[in-house]
Design a protein around this motif. Structure first.
Motif, PDB file in Angstrom:
ATOM      1  N   UNK A 103       5.834   6.212 -11.811  1.00 29.02           N
ATOM      2  CA  UNK A 103       5.100   7.204 -12.606  1.00 29.02           C
ATOM      3  C   UNK A 103       4.911   8.436 -11.736  1.00 29.02           C
ATOM      4  N   UNK A 104       5.353   9.575 -12.249  1.00 29.14           N
ATOM      5  CA  UNK A 104       5.211  10.828 -11.513  1.00 29.14           C
ATOM      6  C   UNK A 104       3.824  11.391 -11.788  1.00 29.14           C
ATOM      7  N   UNK A 105       3.103  11.657 -10.718  1.00 28.76           N
ATOM      8  CA  UNK A 105       1.703  12.122 -10.820  1.00 28.76           C
ATOM      9  C   UNK A 105       1.678  13.650 -10.801  1.00 28.76           C
ATOM     10  N   UNK A 106       0.956  14.212 -11.737  1.00 25.97           N
ATOM     11  CA  UNK A 106       0.837  15.682 -11.797  1.00 25.97           C
ATOM     12  C   UNK A 106       0.051  16.169 -10.586  1.00 25.97           C
ATOM     13  N   UNK A 107       0.551  17.234  -9.978  1.00 25.90           N
ATOM     14  CA  UNK A 107      -0.129  17.797  -8.799  1.00 25.90           C
ATOM     15  C   UNK A 107      -1.396  18.528  -9.221  1.00 25.90           C
ATOM     16  N   UNK A 127       0.846  -1.187   0.000  1.00 24.20           N
ATOM     17  CA  UNK A 127       0.000   0.000   0.000  1.00 24.20           C
ATOM     18  C   UNK A 127       0.887   1.244   0.000  1.00 24.20           C
ATOM     19  N   UNK A 128       0.805   1.999  -1.086  1.00 26.05           N
ATOM     20  CA  UNK A 128       1.765   3.087  -1.309  1.00 26.05           C
ATOM     21  C   UNK A 128       1.181   4.481  -1.090  1.00 26.05           C
ATOM     22  N   UNK A 129       0.068   4.597  -0.363  1.00 25.61           N
ATOM     23  CA  UNK A 129      -0.569   5.907  -0.192  1.00 25.61           C
ATOM     24  C   UNK A 129       0.380   6.923   0.449  1.00 25.61           C
ATOM     25  N   UNK A 130       1.148   6.482   1.437  1.00 29.56           N
ATOM     26  CA  UNK A 130       2.087   7.405   2.106  1.00 29.56           C
ATOM     27  C   UNK A 130       3.115   7.914   1.102  1.00 29.56           C
ATOM     28  N   UNK A 131       3.632   7.022   0.271  1.00 30.42           N
ATOM     29  CA  UNK A 131       4.613   7.407  -0.746  1.00 30.42           C
ATOM     30  C   UNK A 131       3.996   8.363  -1.754  1.00 30.42           C
ATOM     31  N   UNK A 132       2.784   8.056  -2.189  1.00 32.88           N
ATOM     32  CA  UNK A 132       2.097   8.915  -3.158  1.00 32.88           C
ATOM     33  C   UNK A 132       1.848  10.300  -2.583  1.00 32.88           C
ATOM     34  N   UNK A 133       1.405  10.359  -1.327  1.00 33.61           N
ATOM     35  CA  UNK A 133       1.115  11.647  -0.696  1.00 33.61           C
ATOM     36  C   UNK A 133       2.379  12.488  -0.514  1.00 33.61           C
ATOM     37  N   UNK A 134       3.506  11.837  -0.179  1.00 32.34           N
ATOM     38  CA  UNK A 134       4.747  12.575   0.060  1.00 32.34           C
ATOM     39  C   UNK A 134       5.418  13.037  -1.229  1.00 32.34           C
ATOM     40  N   UNK A 135       5.445  12.144  -2.223  1.00 35.78           N
ATOM     41  CA  UNK A 135       6.285  12.400  -3.398  1.00 35.78           C
ATOM     42  C   UNK A 135       5.507  12.519  -4.711  1.00 35.78           C
ATOM     43  N   UNK A 136       4.189  12.330  -4.672  1.00 33.36           N
ATOM     44  CA  UNK A 136       3.355  12.409  -5.875  1.00 33.36           C
ATOM     45  C   UNK A 136       3.861  11.453  -6.969  1.00 33.36           C
ATOM     46  N   UNK A 137       4.072  10.206  -6.570  1.00 33.37           N
ATOM     47  CA  UNK A 137       4.500   9.168  -7.507  1.00 33.37           C
ATOM     48  C   UNK A 137       3.710   7.894  -7.228  1.00 33.37           C
ATOM     49  N   UNK A 138       3.666   7.008  -8.222  1.00 38.59           N
ATOM     50  CA  UNK A 138       3.153   5.660  -8.008  1.00 38.59           C
ATOM     51  C   UNK A 138       4.286   4.671  -8.264  1.00 38.59           C
ATOM     52  N   UNK A 175      19.022   5.952  -8.764  1.00 38.95           N
ATOM     53  CA  UNK A 175      18.440   6.694  -9.890  1.00 38.95           C
ATOM     54  C   UNK A 175      18.093   8.100  -9.417  1.00 38.95           C
ATOM     55  N   UNK A 176      18.712   9.087 -10.036  1.00 38.84           N
ATOM     56  CA  UNK A 176      18.416  10.494  -9.755  1.00 38.84           C
ATOM     57  C   UNK A 176      17.633  11.041 -10.952  1.00 38.84           C
ATOM     58  N   UNK A 177      16.351  11.313 -10.737  1.00 38.25           N
ATOM     59  CA  UNK A 177      15.449  11.732 -11.811  1.00 38.25           C
ATOM     60  C   UNK A 177      15.290  13.249 -11.764  1.00 38.25           C
ATOM     61  N   UNK A 178      15.559  13.912 -12.882  1.00 40.04           N
ATOM     62  CA  UNK A 178      15.447  15.370 -12.956  1.00 40.04           C
ATOM     63  C   UNK A 178      13.991  15.728 -13.240  1.00 40.04           C
ATOM     64  N   UNK A 179      13.293  16.166 -12.214  1.00 39.40           N
ATOM     65  CA  UNK A 179      11.871  16.486 -12.308  1.00 39.40           C
ATOM     66  C   UNK A 179      11.709  18.009 -12.320  1.00 39.40           C
ATOM     67  N   UNK A 180      11.873  18.579 -13.519  1.00 42.07           N
ATOM     68  CA  UNK A 180      11.848  20.033 -13.647  1.00 42.07           C
ATOM     69  C   UNK A 180      10.488  20.610 -13.291  1.00 42.07           C
ATOM     70  N   UNK A 181       9.429  19.889 -13.628  1.00 41.43           N
ATOM     71  CA  UNK A 181       8.079  20.389 -13.358  1.00 41.43           C
ATOM     72  C   UNK A 181       7.855  20.639 -11.865  1.00 41.43           C
ATOM     73  N   UNK A 182       8.500  19.835 -11.030  1.00 38.13           N
ATOM     74  CA  UNK A 182       8.341  19.980  -9.581  1.00 38.13           C
ATOM     75  C   UNK A 182       9.598  20.537  -8.910  1.00 38.13           C
ATOM     76  N   UNK A 183      10.525  21.040  -9.725  1.00 38.21           N
ATOM     77  CA  UNK A 183      11.724  21.732  -9.236  1.00 38.21           C
ATOM     78  C   UNK A 183      12.482  20.889  -8.204  1.00 38.21           C
ATOM     79  N   UNK A 184      12.763  19.634  -8.585  1.00 40.20           N
ATOM     80  CA  UNK A 184      13.428  18.730  -7.644  1.00 40.20           C
ATOM     81  C   UNK A 184      14.211  17.661  -8.392  1.00 40.20           C
TER      82      UNK A 184
END
Length: 325
Positions: free
Chosen positions: A321-325, A159-170, A282-291
């Motif tokens: 998968x990075x979830x759009x905020x 159950x990944x709800x905590x991960x999704x809520x913190x990082x907006x990913x699945x 893995x370091x993912x460049x997530x420009x949309x979320x500035x991180x």
């Protein structure tokens, strides 16, 4: 009347044939992760052709502390092609024939499946074909095995709800992982195994933390060592996780979920302690979320092989998968 009967019989046989084909395609492949069935006669296998196959497909996996083969190879003579070998996910068929050929058949006998047909007039012709196409074969098989591991993981999901809520990913994480520690920008998950454990770290840092073309690798190492100093400790005093200096990490620029990412493979150790093992970062460049979103897998299994443990961690991370905020 005879024509009508003939037409009815023809249509009936066509339907039966289609159903039979559907049944064949519905067969599921079997076998262990990272295994190849090589269909080749003993005479060819025990010579230069066999040596070439072993050198290409059983070469050492990068980033592991001990040598382990890229794939486990099972060899069978051509006459045994029928039967259970056709249920393997990855099959390489090698024959000496009257023409040179390299062919890839997807789902030829079952699904999901890769069947690579290699034939040549001479041993040198066959070796040349293997040399030319081995990189493509390895890439296809690795992707198939990642997807197979993800399919297995998906059967029993954490159950990944905590991960999704913190990082907006699945993520597709097996249910046998447990939370070890979490903060606002950091999560550590662990799975206990007979010989030790495997761990998954998820955290994020500012986008400028590693973005320096001349020093990306060293910046990633500094970043993961600082995380180890903060959160990953052994039983001895000052026993923090750090990147082992004796082995230079392997570094690759890739894409994950359509985003630029840096893959780093190497060996970790606990300072002032005896524990060590492989890691994949893995370091993912997530420009949309500035991180920079970082996912790292590492394992401790001193008495067992580690290839498939690290492969499972890679499969989990690559399901992101990075979830759009």
């Amino acid at each position: 009347m005879n024509k009508a009967h003939f037409l009815f019989l023809f249509v009936f046989l066509l339907i039966i044939s289609c159903k039979k084909d559907d049944h064949v395609l519905a067969r599921k492949t079997t076998g262990s992760i990272n295994t190849i069935s090589v269909i080749i006669d003993d005479q060819l296998w025990n010579g230069e052709i066999g040596d070439t196959i072993r050198n290409k497909f059983a070469s050492p996996v990068v980033g592991l502390p001990q040598e382990e083969p890229l794939f486990t190879i099972n060899q069978y003579p051509v006459k045994l092609m029928e039967g259970f070998m056709t249920d393997s996910r990855n099959i390489i068929v090698v024959k000496k024939e009257g023409k040179n050929k390299f062919e890839i058949n997807k789902n030829q006998y079952a699904s999901p499946q890769n069947v690579f047909h290699i034939s040549g007039k001479t041993a040198d012709d066959i070796i040349a074909i293997i040399e030319k196409n081995s990189s493509e074969i390895i890439k296809i098989i690795r992707q198939t095995e990642i997807e197979e591991n993800q399919r297995i993981n998906n059967k029993s999901q954490f159950k990944t709800k905590i991960i999704t809520d913190k990082f907006h990913i699945s993520l597709q994480i097996p249910s046998n992982y447990k939370y070890v520690f979490q903060e606002s920008d950091f999560i550590w998950l662990k799975k206990e195994i007979v010989s030790g454990n495997t761990s998954l770290l998820i955290y994020q840092v500012p986008i400028n933390a590693i973005k320096n073309d001349k020093n990306i690798v060293s910046n990633i190492i500094k970043m993961r060592d600082s995380i180890g100093e903060l959160y990953i400790h052994g039983k001895e005093p000052d026993a923090d996780m750090r990147t082992e200096e004796a082995y230079s990490p392997y570094f690759f620029k890739i894409k994950i979920d359509g985003k630029e990412a840096y893959e780093t493979k190497g060996t970790w150790e606990l300072k002032n302690d005896f524990m060590s093992g492989p890691f994949i970062n893995y370091a993912i460049i997530d420009k949309e979320n500035d991180r920079v979103l970082v996912l790292e897998g590492f394992c401790y299994s001193p008495s067992k092989e580690k290839r498939d443990l690290m492969h499972e961690l890679e499969s989990i991370i690559k399901s992101i998968q990075i979830i759009e905020k």
